[in-house]
Design an enzyme around this catalytic site. Structure first.
Site, short mmCIF file in Angstrom:
data_model
loop_
_atom_site.label_atom_id
_atom_site.label_comp_id
_atom_site.label_asym_id
_atom_site.label_seq_id
_atom_site.Cartn_x
_atom_site.Cartn_y
_atom_site.Cartn_z
N TYR A 72 44.21 -29.05 -31.06
CA TYR A 72 43.53 -30.20 -30.43
C TYR A 72 44.13 -31.52 -30.94
CZ TYR A 72 39.76 -33.03 -28.47
OH TYR A 72 39.04 -33.93 -27.75
N PHE A 124 54.48 -49.01 -6.20
CA PHE A 124 54.13 -47.69 -5.68
C PHE A 124 52.66 -47.69 -5.26
CE2 PHE A 124 52.80 -43.21 -6.43
CZ PHE A 124 53.57 -42.64 -5.44
N ASP A 125 52.26 -46.83 -4.31
CA ASP A 125 50.89 -46.95 -3.76
C ASP A 125 49.77 -46.72 -4.79
OD1 ASP A 125 51.67 -44.33 -3.54
OD2 ASP A 125 51.46 -44.21 -1.38
N ASP A 215 57.61 -49.03 -14.37
CA ASP A 215 57.02 -47.84 -13.74
C ASP A 215 58.21 -46.87 -13.59
OD1 ASP A 215 55.77 -45.94 -12.22
OD2 ASP A 215 55.18 -47.27 -10.60
N ALA A 217 58.99 -43.37 -13.09
CA ALA A 217 59.07 -42.00 -12.58
C ALA A 217 60.51 -41.50 -12.41
CB ALA A 217 58.32 -41.89 -11.26
N LYS A 258 58.45 -36.24 -11.87
CA LYS A 258 59.75 -36.50 -11.24
C LYS A 258 60.85 -36.27 -12.28
CE LYS A 258 56.81 -38.93 -8.43
NZ LYS A 258 55.66 -39.78 -8.76
N HIS A 450 46.02 -40.74 5.93
CA HIS A 450 47.15 -39.86 6.26
C HIS A 450 47.02 -38.46 5.66
CE1 HIS A 450 48.14 -41.88 2.52
NE2 HIS A 450 48.98 -40.91 2.23
C1 LIG Z 1 54.67 -40.62 -8.46
C2 LIG Z 1 54.64 -42.00 -8.88
C3 LIG Z 1 53.52 -42.56 -9.51
C4 LIG Z 1 52.23 -41.80 -9.70
O1 LIG Z 1 52.41 -40.66 -10.43
P1 LIG Z 1 51.56 -39.32 -10.19
O2 LIG Z 1 52.13 -38.40 -11.23
O3 LIG Z 1 51.80 -38.86 -8.80
O4 LIG Z 1 50.14 -39.64 -10.45
C5 LIG Z 1 53.61 -43.88 -9.92
N1 LIG Z 1 54.72 -44.61 -9.72
C6 LIG Z 1 55.81 -44.11 -9.11
C7 LIG Z 1 57.00 -44.96 -8.91
C8 LIG Z 1 55.81 -42.80 -8.65
O5 LIG Z 1 56.89 -42.31 -8.02
#
Ligand SMILES: *Cc1c(COP(=O)(O)O)cnc(C)c1O
Length: 458
Positions: A72, A124-125, A215, A217, A258, A450
């Site tokens: 833990y 990103f969304d 950000d 990913a 990613k 969507h």
């Molecule tokens: C996928 C992504 C996120 C969100 O990550 P999740 O693991 O899907 O929650 C944030 N920013 C970018 C640029 C992404 O590609």
């Protein structure tokens, strides 16, 4: 004879794919209400819905899974991940989270408040969602070139420094918790940001006393593009380039699904111990204790190995060349795609393919359905369905671009699969004039429609 390019790995474990008939697909997509998200994965032959969490782990990663420590507190797996984050990205503090949006939730809980402004490059969304959920505002400062699909530009993810400086001048620094730089820029099509731009943004941010957040990913794919396109860094290793990139960030969020090369996971990393302290509280509340935060020990171990592998040139060359291979095949067939080809996906310009389908009938979604019917390939619509309705007028919003995104999972498909995808799209493209009718909405959710929308064929 020149030795051709080939993949930098061989295959040890395989997963069967099921071939289906057009009759089956017609039945299934009708039952799925013409929404590709509603299909079962075994009704899909080649799945290009997303590159998120869909990659294949290596033998080293699977070995790490077996060695995971599930304590833990203070698990060895946590320290393996901490060490690699320090070594590759340079951050002394980090907090694991269950995925990228959870990292955003924790960090933004500590930093973003109502009325704040967060400038960046096409957020990103989920990032935008977490900003707007806190009644703050995301301001897009991406360079104008990013919005012209046919224009070739090496770094379409770059931030326009004049647009950024205007925001920094217009608002006091107390109202700007950080600048958000997405590498690569997902929303503009997996397009990279140059080191020069990262440095300039950081210098500007420092001048105005505002921190910078990446950000991250697809940070490794971004580093590959820097090596290939920014001449100064042509002879640097990917790890050297990554270290240079993160010199210009004060903190980062990561979706490990990613470039982390794992199926689930994320993290936040930062230099500031005070920020680490305030985020820790939110991490414990939302995710889990600071040394596991939503991740199993084994998954942290696999992620540590994944971060090391994804920052190897040979891996990245195989990865990006496969996406380019598909993109170039489509260009050869005359199919209009967004240029240059991004790091993780090929974007097909549906408006230019289905000219006879009115935009009110969802061109990109219609193209996605046709591609599924043709060969069982699942892409995703980035168009009017995703753009949703105007929150005030409730009218449909029609974005400038109707795109069908074909996202390529990492280390999953071969170039033979790419040939199948390209041929299937060519067949749809060749009969495009006969496709004159699109789709109509039968039911939709009030937001994020969507994912669950139900459609009818016209
Ligand atoms: C996928 C992504 C996120 C969100 O990550 P999740 O693991 O899907 O929650 C944030 N920013 C970018 C640029 C992404 O590609």
């Amino acid at each position: 004879m020149e030795i051709p390019f080939s993949e930098s790995y061989k295959i040890k474990m395989v997963e069967p794919l099921r071939k289906t008939t057009r009759e089956q697909r017609e039945k299934w997509i009708k039952e799925a209400k013409y929404n590709l998200f509603n299909l079962r994965s075994d009704q899909v032959f080649i799945d290009l819905l997303t590159d998120s969490g869909t990659g294949a782990m290596s033998d080293r990663q699977w070995s790490a899974i077996m060695m995971g420590d599930e304590s833990y507190a203070g698990a060895r797996s946590f320290f393996e991940l901490k060490d690699i984050i320090k070594k590759i990205l340079g951050f002394p503090y980090f907090l694991p989270t269950h995925q990228g949006r959870a990292a955003e939730n924790v960090l933004f809980s500590a930093l973003v408040k109502a009325g704040d402004i967060v400038p960046g490059n096409s957020h990103f969304d989920t990032t935008k969602g977490h900003i707007e959920f806190r009644k703050a505002k995301a301001v897009d400062c991406t360079i104008d070139e990013a919005f012209h699909t046919e224009l070739e530009h090496p770094f379409k993810g770059n931030i326009d420094l004049d647009k950024l400086e205007k925001v920094l001048k217009d608002y006091p620094k107390e109202k700007i918790p950080f600048i958000c730089v997405t590498v690569t820029c997902n929303s503009s099509g997996g397009q990279p940001v140059s080191i020069e731009n990262l440095r300039d943004v950081y210098v500007l941010a420092q001048k105005y006393g505002v921190p910078t957040m990446f950000d991250s990913a697809r940070f490794a794919e971004n580093a590959y593009f820097i090596k290939m396109r920014e001449p100064e860094y042509a002879n640097w290793s990917i790890k050297e380039i990554v270290a240079e990139m993160y010199k210009y960030a004060d903190m980062m969020t990561m979706s490990s699904k990613k470039d982390g090369l794992v199926n689930m996971g994320g993290f936040i990393a930062m230099r500031d111990s005070e920020l680490y302290r305030s985020c820790s509280t939110f991490n414990i509340m939302f995710e889990g204790f600071v040394t596991y935060g939503g991740m199993a020990g084994r998954d942290m171990s696999a992620l540590a190995v994944g971060l090391n592998e994804s920052t190897e040139f040979d891996y990245l060359e195989t990865r990006i060349k496969q996406v380019e291979y598909l993109g170039n095949k489509l260009i050869e067939y005359g199919v209009p795609v967004q240029r240059p080809i991004g790091g993780h996906a090929v974007f097909v310009d549906a408006k230019k393919v289905l000219c006879n389908v009115p935009k009110e009938q969802f061109q990109a979604q219609t193209l996605g359905i046709e591609l599924y019917l043709e060969a069982g390939i699942r892409g995703v619509e980035i168009g009017a369905l995703l753009a949703d309705r105007d929150p005030v007028t409730r009218e449909n919003r029609y974005p400038e671009l109707e795109l069908l995104r074909l996202a390529i999972p990492r280390r999953v498909y071969t170039n033979n699969h790419m040939d199948v995808i390209a041929a299937a799209l060519k067949n749809v493209f060749d009969r495009r004039d006969k496709i004159t009718k699109g789709l109509e909405i039968e039911w939709e959710a009030p937001i994020m429609r969507h994912f669950t929308v139900e459609l009818k064929k016209l």
